[in-house]
Design an enzyme around this catalytic site. Structure first.
Site, PDB file in Angstrom:
ATOM      1  N   GLU A 189     -40.377  37.014  66.194  1.00  0.00           N
ATOM      2  CA  GLU A 189     -40.248  37.608  67.354  1.00  0.00           C
ATOM      3  C   GLU A 189     -40.488  36.701  68.616  1.00  0.00           C
ATOM      4  O   GLU A 189     -39.934  36.354  69.530  1.00  0.00           O
ATOM      5  CB  GLU A 189     -40.611  39.016  67.517  1.00  0.00           C
ATOM      6  CG  GLU A 189     -39.685  39.866  66.609  1.00  0.00           C
ATOM      7  CD  GLU A 189     -38.429  39.886  66.890  1.00  0.00           C
ATOM      8  OE1 GLU A 189     -38.037  39.837  67.964  1.00  0.00           O
ATOM      9  OE2 GLU A 189     -37.611  40.216  65.925  1.00  0.00           O
ATOM     10  N   SER A 246       4.447  65.799  70.472  1.00  0.00           N
ATOM     11  CA  SER A 246       5.020  67.061  70.754  1.00  0.00           C
ATOM     12  C   SER A 246       3.923  68.196  70.923  1.00  0.00           C
ATOM     13  O   SER A 246       4.466  69.319  71.457  1.00  0.00           O
ATOM     14  CB  SER A 246       5.917  67.409  69.571  1.00  0.00           C
ATOM     15  OG  SER A 246       7.084  66.459  69.680  1.00  0.00           O
TER      16      SER A 246
END
Length: 896
Positions: free
Chosen positions: A116, A393
């Protein structure tokens, strides 16, 4: 003079020399000035740049959060409870075991730092070298392509910024807070914050917790490959989760091992040996894994979203809330089982998606959500709440028939013509089967899901009222176009379910919600339940509901597959279509393929909306069973949750009346008391708005009046007549009974009079006349007449003939009668009698033939009368009776 000359010469030379030198000195001075100017410009630009940069940076970081030490403390998780106040999940800092810096093994430290932030102990929060490399990569590959965040910046991001964001402002704020963090805290303290805060999938944070979950080890027991695996996870925790994605996790682990070798933490031999290690061999066995994955993912996501939307300052992940929800845990588990396993309802393929929203009809509380069929997708797209598709519908009760009942007070009997038509702008519209059914009731149109009647209802009520009605039901429409009448707008299952719940709740709408209330850490209770709103009249809710029940139960209904026997349930199907342009664009050649298939329905207890399809609209649902999956899901879930639960039927309100309509009438007409039962429809009307016109088709006509029968002696006929007011479409059935015998039909006629020739003397004729209209007949009207006996006129006797007493006794009139008769006869009659006397012998000889003729003609008369079959020509009857009476006359003459 010489001195003077020389002086002049010298002066001239000196002047020339000075002229030659002067330009050189000027050029030198000019070069110095240019350099100074460039330096000055650069200095000015630099100063301006510093000022502008400083101002820009100040503007960027002015809204940065404060570096509050309290924020850097370990956050408190929030607890979520179901509708019975039982705990179902923890959100935030769940399952975190804290580790101090001095307890972190060097192996773990080295793995994280190499991966990191390899220069962590050398920079002051921002790494210029790493930043430069990231800037070059971003220019080359686009902004955001490579990050330059240090461990310090990641701590800032994890603690102070909840949402990931790659913007210049965010990066500036992170940099500023990183510098501040480095100024106030040591490297060791910052690293400790980092390894305890990082998310490690499985709903957990912190490296110590991850070691326990994945390997069942403490940190100091981890091997090199295990430490490298954990160090590689923070970049994408779910993607590199070794339980779910072992292959990806192994590749990432090997990259970490190479970085550790690159930065000198391990040798090449150690790296290669560790890279050969199998991931599966070191993980906890599957049967022993205790996953800490967040349960009930779709529902939890909705909980978080509701709180964040209404209270943006409250952090569910860190504020230690007690959250009380509406979840029915058993229902949620059943929905997830249905979605993930595919056994309850079979799905066409793994990419076929569904979105499910299950509500409490009375409160609007969300009982369960089916958000995604992939159980590995955590807090991703929620197809129940986030995905909006055209509802087809299922929109018809919301945009068409509901508003028509509410504002126009239409009854369920309202008749609409299903015929070829267009939208107002001339665009054609068709039904799903490209056919037209003619006049039909609103009920039948909804049951059969006809598009054209729906459009006509929308047009009758108007777009403005239709939009108002829909918005009150939670459908956020800014406009209402005619195409919306058949569902050409977008909505989520959450919105459709909310709208339908109001129909099932007698017109009362409750906003669908997952959170009832929550408590803050100090005990403050925040109520989240919405206020109920009356959005329609109770008659509107009931009439829509009663019609929607027929969608599931009627033989013409489109939702038969969703019907649950014995359960009073209402619902509506919905499918959408591709435009011609879409079919051409995506090569969809089957005209019956659809992008979406829906079903929405409800009982008095539960309301549910289901969408099915694919994540991308261009992938069609092929014709057949795949388009019925939504109905199957509805039936399975609604049937399951309704077991052992008393479900009341929908109650007819006082504002609604039951009426009887005659089938086939257009416009609709009330059934009369004479309408056959097979032709009667039971429908509902808004009280005070029922029909006033009664169908006359099957009405019992009034009986004829003034029936009169009289005998005309001169013509030897019975004259029958009667009266009737309105003779249009009315005929009369005339029958007769002679001397109390069986009644025989004489004729069916449109006239109001009839003559019967040569009736039988001495007989009583009773006539019955009935009016007939269509299939109904009136009561009979009667009249009787007695025909007088005829006095037979015998030929005059020969004056020379002697008649004894016995012969006189055979004459019923006797001698006196003969004398009287003789007195009344005229001379012409005497001549006629003489002629008749000559015929007596011939008549006696033909007596047998006359009797045979009489019988034959009598039979023919009966046959003719019987075969008349409604003819309205009275001459046939008169002729028959004339022949009959002639024969009877011959018999009398012969007997005499």
């Amino acid at each position: 003079m010489t001195d003077k000359y020389q002086t002049r010469e010298e002066r001239r030379k000196q002047l020339e020399a000075s002229k030659n030198k002067a330009p050189k000195k000027a050029k030198k001075k000019s070069g110095m000035n240019l350099l100074k100017r460039v330096l000055l410009i650069l200095l000015t630009i630099g100063i301006i740049g510093i000022i502008v940069g400083g101002v820009t940076f100040a503007i960027m970081v002015k809204d940065a959060p404060e570096l509050n030490p309290e924020t850097l403390k370990d956050p408190i998780s929030s607890t979520i409870y179901d509708k019975n106040n039982e705990e179902i999940a923890k959100v935030g800092a769940v399952n975190r075991d804290y580790v101090n810096y001095e307890d972190i093994p060097d192996l773990v430290k080295n793995a994280f730092i190499a991966t990191e932030d390899s220069r962590f102990f050398k920079h002051h929060g921002i790494d210029p070298i790493r930043l430069g490399g990231a800037v070059i990569a971003n220019f080359r590959d686009g902004f955001g392509s490579e990050g330059a965040s240090t461990i310090t910046q990641q701590v800032v991001k994890n603690f102070f910024f909840n949402q990931p964001e790659k913007t210049l402002n965010r990066k500036a704020q992170e940099a500023w807070l990183a510098l501040e963090l480095e100024r106030k805290y040591s490297k060791e303290e910052i690293f400790e914050m980092y390894v305890n805060k990082i998310f490690m999938s499985e709903n957990m944070s912190g490296v110590k917790t991850a070691a326990k979950v994945y390997f069942d080890k403490s940190l100091d027991e981890l091997t090199l490959p295990e430490a490298a695996l954990l160090a590689g996870m923070p970049q994408a925790p779910n993607a590199y989760n070794p339980f779910n994605n072992p292959e990806r996790a192994e590749k990432r682990r090997n990259i970490v091992l190479s970085l550790m070798n690159q930065h000198g933490y391990i040798s090449k031999a150690e790296m290669e040996e560790a890279q050969k290690t199998s991931i599966e061999d070191s993980l906890v066995a599957k049967e022993d894994r205790k996953t800490n994955d967040l349960p009930f993912d779709p529902f939890i996501k909705q909980v978080i979203a509701e709180i964040e939307k209404k209270y943006p300052d409250v952090n569910v992940f860190t504020d230690g809330l007690e959250i009380y929800t509406t979840m029915d845990k058993e229902a949620q588990e059943y929905v997830e089982k249905l979605m993930y396993e595919g056994e309850i309802v079979p799905f066409p393929d793994k990419d076929f998606q569904a979105g499910i929203t299950l509500l409490d009809t009375k409160t609007g509380g969300i009982l369960a959500l089916g958000g995604d069929r992939d159980p590995d997708v955590k807090l991703g797209t929620n197809y129940a709440t986030d995905m909006k598709r055209q509802p087809g519908s299922t929109a018809k009760p919301i945009l068409d028939y509901g508003p028509a009942i509410e504002y126009l007070k239409w009854g369920t009997y309202q008749t609409i013509v299903d015929e070829r038509t267009t939208y107002s702008d001339g665009t054609p519209i068709s039904n799903w089967d490209n056919s037209y059914k003619g006049s039909m009731t609103m009920r039948k149109a909804l049951e059969m899901s006809r598009n054209i009647p729906a459009l006509k209802a929308f047009q009758a009520v108007g777009a403005e009222k239709a939009q108002e009605f829909a918005v009150n039901l939670g459908i956020p429409l800014e406009n209402a176009y005619e195409s919306y009448a058949i569902g050409a707008f977008e909505a989520s299952t959450l919105e459709i379910a909310g709208a339908y719940s109001a129909f099932g709740n007698e017109g009362v709408y409750n906003t669908p919600h997952a959170v009832r209330s929550f408590k803050l850490k100090d005990g403050t209770k925040i109520n989240m339940e919405p206020k109920s709103k009356v959005v329609m009249q109770d008659y509107t809710a009931f009439l829509i509901t009663d019609m929607l029940k027929g969608v599931l139960t009627s033989s013409d209904g489109t939702g038969n597959l969703a019907n649950i026997p014995g359960l009073p349930v209402a619902g509506k199907t919905g499918t959408t279509n591709y435009s011609e342009e879409e079919r051409n664009k995506w090569d969809i050649y089957d005209s019956k393929s659809v992008p979406d298939a829906w079903f929405a329905g409800y009982t008095t207890n539960y309301t549910m909306a289901v969408w099915t399809g694919y994540s991308e609209r261009k992938n069609p649902i092929v014709p057949g069973p795949n388009q019925k999956v939504a109905q199957q899901i509805f039936k399975a879930v609604m049937g399951h949750i309704s077991e052992d639960v008393e479900t009341a039927d929908f109650k007819q309100p006082d504002s609604v009346e039951t009426i009887k309509i005659e089938k086939g009438t257009y416009p609709a007409r009330l059934a009369s008391s004479y309408t056959p039962g097979s032709q009667i429809l039971t429908e509902y009307a808004v009280k005070g708005n029922i029909l006033n016109e009664v169908s006359q088709k099957y009405n019992k006509p009034n009986a004829p009046t003034g029936v009169k029968a009289s005998y005309n002696e001169n013509s030897d006929e019975i004259e029958l007549s009667w009266e009737y007011g309105d003779k249009n479409s009315v005929k009369f059935d005339v029958s007769v009974s002679v001397d109390g015998g069986a009644s025989e039909q004489l004729t069916v006629t449109s006239d109001t009079s009839l003559k019967i020739a040569k009736p039988t003397p001495g007989s009583t004729y009773t006539f019955n006349v009935k009016a007939i209209r269509d299939e109904q007949e009136s009561d009979p009207a009667s009249s009787s007449i007695s025909v007088p006996e005829k006095i037979e006129e015998l030929p005059p006797m020969d004056p020379n003939e002697t008649i004894d007493d016995d012969e006189n006794q055979d004459n019923p009139n006797g001698e006196d009668a003969e004398d009287n008769q003789g007195e009344e006869e005229s001379e012409d009659e005497v001549d006629e009698n003489e002629a008749d006397e000559n015929e007596v012998d011939e008549n006696e000889n033909n007596n047998n033939n006359a009797n045979e003729n009489n019988n034959e003609n009598g039979n023919n008369s009966g046959n003719n009368n019987g075969n008349n079959n409604g003819a309205d020509d009275q001459n046939n009857n008169s002729a028959n009776y004339n022949n009959q009476d002639k024969n009877r006359g011959w018999n009398k003459r012969d007997s005499q």
